[in-house]
Design a protein around this motif. Structure first.
Motif, PDB file in Angstrom:
ATOM      1  N   THR A  60       0.711  -1.109  -0.252  1.00 12.36           N
ATOM      2  CA  THR A  60       0.051   0.167  -0.030  1.00 12.36           C
ATOM      3  C   THR A  60       1.404   1.117   0.149  1.00 12.36           C
ATOM      4  N   LEU A  61       1.795   1.324   1.197  1.00 14.51           N
ATOM      5  CA  LEU A  61       2.625   2.501   0.784  1.00 14.51           C
ATOM      6  C   LEU A  61       4.250   2.861  -0.051  1.00 14.51           C
ATOM      7  N   TYR A  62       3.801   1.443  -0.561  1.00 12.08           N
ATOM      8  CA  TYR A  62       4.385   1.511  -2.444  1.00 12.08           C
ATOM      9  C   TYR A  62       3.988   2.096  -3.281  1.00 12.08           C
ATOM     10  N   TYR A  63       2.331   1.262  -3.409  1.00 13.56           N
ATOM     11  CA  TYR A  63       2.134   2.623  -3.841  1.00 13.56           C
ATOM     12  C   TYR A  63       1.522   4.012  -4.325  1.00 13.56           C
ATOM     13  N   ALA A  64       1.448   3.820  -2.820  1.00 12.87           N
ATOM     14  CA  ALA A  64       0.950   5.828  -2.249  1.00 12.87           C
ATOM     15  C   ALA A  64       2.376   5.865  -2.624  1.00 12.87           C
ATOM     16  N   THR A  65       3.584   5.762  -2.416  1.00  7.41           N
ATOM     17  CA  THR A  65       4.510   6.797  -3.213  1.00  7.41           C
ATOM     18  C   THR A  65       4.647   7.389  -4.424  1.00  7.41           C
ATOM     19  N   ASP A  66       4.370   6.584  -5.148  1.00  2.57           N
ATOM     20  CA  ASP A  66       4.039   6.791  -6.528  1.00  2.57           C
ATOM     21  C   ASP A  66       3.360   8.012  -6.691  1.00  2.57           C
ATOM     22  N   PHE A  67       2.031   7.513  -6.066  1.00  2.42           N
ATOM     23  CA  PHE A  67       1.009   8.561  -5.826  1.00  2.42           C
ATOM     24  C   PHE A  67       1.006   9.939  -5.608  1.00  2.42           C
ATOM     25  N   ILE A  68       2.221   9.930  -4.169  1.00  4.11           N
ATOM     26  CA  ILE A  68       2.854  10.769  -4.181  1.00  4.11           C
ATOM     27  C   ILE A  68       3.319  12.026  -5.066  1.00  4.11           C
ATOM     28  N   PHE A  69       4.138  11.585  -5.202  1.00  2.00           N
ATOM     29  CA  PHE A  69       4.780  12.360  -6.443  1.00  2.00           C
ATOM     30  C   PHE A  69       4.206  12.490  -7.185  1.00  2.00           C
ATOM     31  N   THR A  70       3.041  11.874  -8.124  1.00  4.06           N
ATOM     32  CA  THR A  70       2.807  12.414  -8.860  1.00  4.06           C
ATOM     33  C   THR A  70       1.377  13.789  -8.842  1.00  4.06           C
ATOM     34  N   GLY A  71       0.935  13.235  -7.688  1.00  2.62           N
ATOM     35  CA  GLY A  71      -0.171  14.333  -7.368  1.00  2.62           C
ATOM     36  C   GLY A  71       0.656  15.427  -6.902  1.00  2.62           C
ATOM     37  N   LEU A  72       1.591  15.851  -5.965  1.00  7.59           N
ATOM     38  CA  LEU A  72       2.400  16.954  -5.615  1.00  7.59           C
ATOM     39  C   LEU A  72       2.939  17.622  -7.109  1.00  7.59           C
ATOM     40  N   ALA A  73       3.198  16.912  -8.355  1.00  8.70           N
ATOM     41  CA  ALA A  73       3.328  17.341  -9.627  1.00  8.70           C
ATOM     42  C   ALA A  73       2.153  17.893 -10.030  1.00  8.70           C
ATOM     43  N   VAL A  74       0.901  17.389 -10.148  1.00 10.28           N
ATOM     44  CA  VAL A  74      -0.144  18.099 -10.691  1.00 10.28           C
ATOM     45  C   VAL A  74      -0.581  19.298  -9.434  1.00 10.28           C
ATOM     46  N   ALA A  75      -0.239  19.081  -8.229  1.00 12.92           N
ATOM     47  CA  ALA A  75      -0.887  20.516  -7.444  1.00 12.92           C
ATOM     48  C   ALA A  75       0.102  21.412  -7.727  1.00 12.92           C
ATOM     49  N   VAL A  76       1.447  20.996  -7.889  1.00 12.96           N
ATOM     50  CA  VAL A  76       2.426  22.657  -7.645  1.00 12.96           C
ATOM     51  C   VAL A  76       1.390  23.773  -8.645  1.00 12.96           C
ATOM     52  N   ALA A  77       1.585  23.107 -10.017  1.00  9.22           N
ATOM     53  CA  ALA A  77       0.761  24.041 -11.744  1.00  9.22           C
ATOM     54  C   ALA A  77      -0.178  23.836 -11.267  1.00  9.22           C
ATOM     55  N   TYR A  78      -1.753  22.904 -10.756  1.00  8.27           N
ATOM     56  CA  TYR A  78      -2.275  23.741 -10.317  1.00  8.27           C
ATOM     57  C   TYR A  78      -2.648  24.979  -9.593  1.00  8.27           C
ATOM     58  N   GLY A  81      -2.074  27.911 -11.812  1.00  6.46           N
ATOM     59  CA  GLY A  81      -3.236  27.795 -12.718  1.00  6.46           C
ATOM     60  C   GLY A  81      -3.462  27.462 -13.928  1.00  6.46           C
ATOM     61  N   LEU A  82      -2.066  25.727 -13.361  1.00  9.11           N
ATOM     62  CA  LEU A  82      -1.817  25.323 -14.881  1.00  9.11           C
ATOM     63  C   LEU A  82      -2.543  23.740 -14.719  1.00  9.11           C
ATOM     64  N   PHE A  83      -2.993  22.789 -15.588  1.00  6.34           N
ATOM     65  CA  PHE A  83      -3.405  21.817 -15.642  1.00  6.34           C
ATOM     66  C   PHE A  83      -2.196  20.600 -16.393  1.00  6.34           C
ATOM     67  N   ASN A  84      -1.799  19.898 -15.613  1.00 10.06           N
ATOM     68  CA  ASN A  84      -0.526  19.006 -16.183  1.00 10.06           C
ATOM     69  C   ASN A  84      -0.599  17.618 -16.009  1.00 10.06           C
ATOM     70  N   ILE A  85      -1.157  17.884 -17.184  1.00 14.11           N
ATOM     71  CA  ILE A  85      -1.647  16.216 -17.405  1.00 14.11           C
ATOM     72  C   ILE A  85      -0.371  15.452 -17.951  1.00 14.11           C
ATOM     73  N   GLY A  86       0.843  15.706 -17.721  1.00 21.49           N
ATOM     74  CA  GLY A  86       1.955  15.408 -18.684  1.00 21.49           C
ATOM     75  C   GLY A  86       2.812  14.325 -17.742  1.00 21.49           C
ATOM     76  N   GLY A  87       2.406  14.847 -16.586  1.00 22.01           N
ATOM     77  CA  GLY A  87       2.445  13.548 -15.499  1.00 22.01           C
ATOM     78  C   GLY A  87       3.913  12.255 -16.068  1.00 22.01           C
ATOM     79  N   GLU A  88       2.491  11.781 -16.601  1.00 25.58           N
ATOM     80  CA  GLU A  88       3.364   9.971 -16.867  1.00 25.58           C
ATOM     81  C   GLU A  88       4.558   9.848 -18.101  1.00 25.58           C
ATOM     82  N   GLY A  89       4.089  11.642 -18.757  1.00 28.02           N
ATOM     83  CA  GLY A  89       5.744  11.835 -20.103  1.00 28.02           C
ATOM     84  C   GLY A  89       6.338  12.283 -19.216  1.00 28.02           C
ATOM     85  N   GLN A  90       6.390  12.768 -18.357  1.00 30.17           N
ATOM     86  CA  GLN A  90       7.248  13.542 -17.305  1.00 30.17           C
ATOM     87  C   GLN A  90       8.009  12.594 -16.740  1.00 30.17           C
ATOM     88  N   ALA A  91       7.787  11.410 -16.055  1.00 29.25           N
ATOM     89  CA  ALA A  91       8.054  10.103 -15.298  1.00 29.25           C
ATOM     90  C   ALA A  91       9.157   9.027 -16.394  1.00 29.25           C
TER      91      ALA A  91
END
Length: 375
Positions: A60-78, A81-91
């Motif tokens: 569970t925490l292993y999966y959560a690690t991935d989701f924390i990073f990608t969630g933070l990536a979207v949050a900072v852009a948000y 005022g930006l909607f970053n849908i490119g987390g998959e490509g950036q990773a």
């Protein structure tokens, strides 16, 4: 147009998501009930499979690690005022950066190789995020469109490199990294201390994810740059009036967003797989969008939402195994219901919470008058 709904910060970050998730699980329970299964038993199996054992908690925490990073990536852009849908490509590109360091600088000692691998992932992810930011800031290209396109470019790039350049002949992966280029597993690290934990993919990248969450909180809410990011996101015109360059902030925010998405590559490439292989991101970059929405783009909320999705991923696998009638597809449906309620129906639950808090305030205000009248 209705007036905006004002809520206390704690209610917006904690109470609204809690109500949304509760409603989502009630609806999901009705779906489970419709196929003849007991929703209470299904919930028990889901929680037991994700939190009821050391192995389940590790996954569970292993999966959560991935989701924390990608969630933070979207949050900072948000926040900008930006909607970053490119987390998959950036990773994906970040994984290339980490692999190049681990493969071609493995003559270095581990004390240097590990930080350089992490920095390589962050740098490549930042560069892949910076370009769409630059295109929007300088050329007016919308970041949603460019980040989607860059996902496809990244997917093509990694196939070319792994198959034709750096991969093992005949395989769709590179050679294994040297042991000193891998991030230790938690169960291996604690074993010499006499603490026996079941084997799981949980590694020290989880601590890096928590540190990144705290760092982003400091950046966004306690720094001049964070103030500039939030100002641009709230009102670009006011930002210009205050002497802040929206173009500069957009490029910085997107680069930082890409660097955070690189944490997914660190966890998967350096922490678990120990080699670069195709599709290692497993669409976790897209899950980060839901995590950021549910967490209200607040680092603390992102961590909690990431753990929830970690529970759904790990507990859903156990639930599908224990109850064959509840397939993995149905678990995906449950996750989709959670996303729907936390994202698309956010306004509805904010309104309900605001009304509930309003009733509670009126009851508290009337209590002293009622007590005085009775006395």
């Amino acid at each position: 147009m209705s007036a905006p709904i004002e809520l206390p910060k704690w209610a917006d970050v904690v109470l609204v998501p809690l109500v949304s998730v509760t409603a989502a699980f009630v609806v999901a329970g009705l779906v489970v009930l419709s196929i003849g299964e007991n929703p209470v038993e299904a919930t028990r199996l889901l929680l037991a499979g994700s939190l009821g054992s050391g192995e389940g908690l590790g996954f569970t925490l292993y999966y959560a690690t991935d989701f924390i990073f990608t969630g933070l990536a979207v949050a900072v852009a948000y926040h900008a005022g930006l909607f970053n849908i490119g987390g998959e490509g950036q990773a994906t590109v970040a994984g290339i950066g980490a692999a190049l360091v681990c493969l071609y600088l493995d003559f270095l000692p581990g004390v240097l190789l590990l930080p350089l691998g992490i920095l390589g992932a962050a740098a490549f992810g930042a560069a892949w995020g910076f370009v769409p930011g630059w295109l929007q800031a300088r050329r007016g290209s919308h970041v949603v469109i460019t980040t989607i396109m860059f996902n496809f470019i990244a997917a093509t790039l990694i196939v070319h490199l792994v198959v034709n350049v750096i991969g093992e002949p005949g395989l769709t992966e590179t050679r294994a990294f040297a042991a000193k280029a891998t991030i230790p597993y938690v169960h291996e690290l604690l074993a010499p201390l006499g603490i026996a934990l079941p084997t799981s993919p949980l590694n020290l990248t989880f601590l890096l994810a928590l540190a990144a969450s705290y760092g982003i909180w400091l950046l966004v809410y306690r720094s001049r740059l964070g103030y500039a990011i939030r100002t641009v996101g709230a009102n670009p015109g006011a930002a210009v009036y205050a002497g802040i360059s929206p173009a500069r902030v957009i490029m910085i925010a997107m680069a930082l967003s890409g660097a955070l998405a690189g944490g997914l590559a660190v966890n998967e490439i350096m922490g678990v797989q120990h080699r670069l292989l195709l599709e290692f991101t497993s669409s976790y970059g897209f899950v980060g969008i839901a995590v950021a929405l549910m967490g209200r783009s607040h680092p603390g909320g992102v961590v909690l939402a990431a753990v929830l999705f970690g529970i759904l991923y790990q507990g859903g696998a156990e639930l599908a195994f224990e109850t064959p009638t509840i397939t993995r597809d149905m678990v995906v449906v449950i996750g989709g219901v959670v996303i729907l309620f936390a994202g698309a129906l956010e306004g509805l639950f904010r309104r309900l919470v605001a009304r509930g808090l309003g009733v509670l305030r009126r009851v508290r205000a009337a209590a002293p008058r009622r007590a005085a009248a009775e006395g």
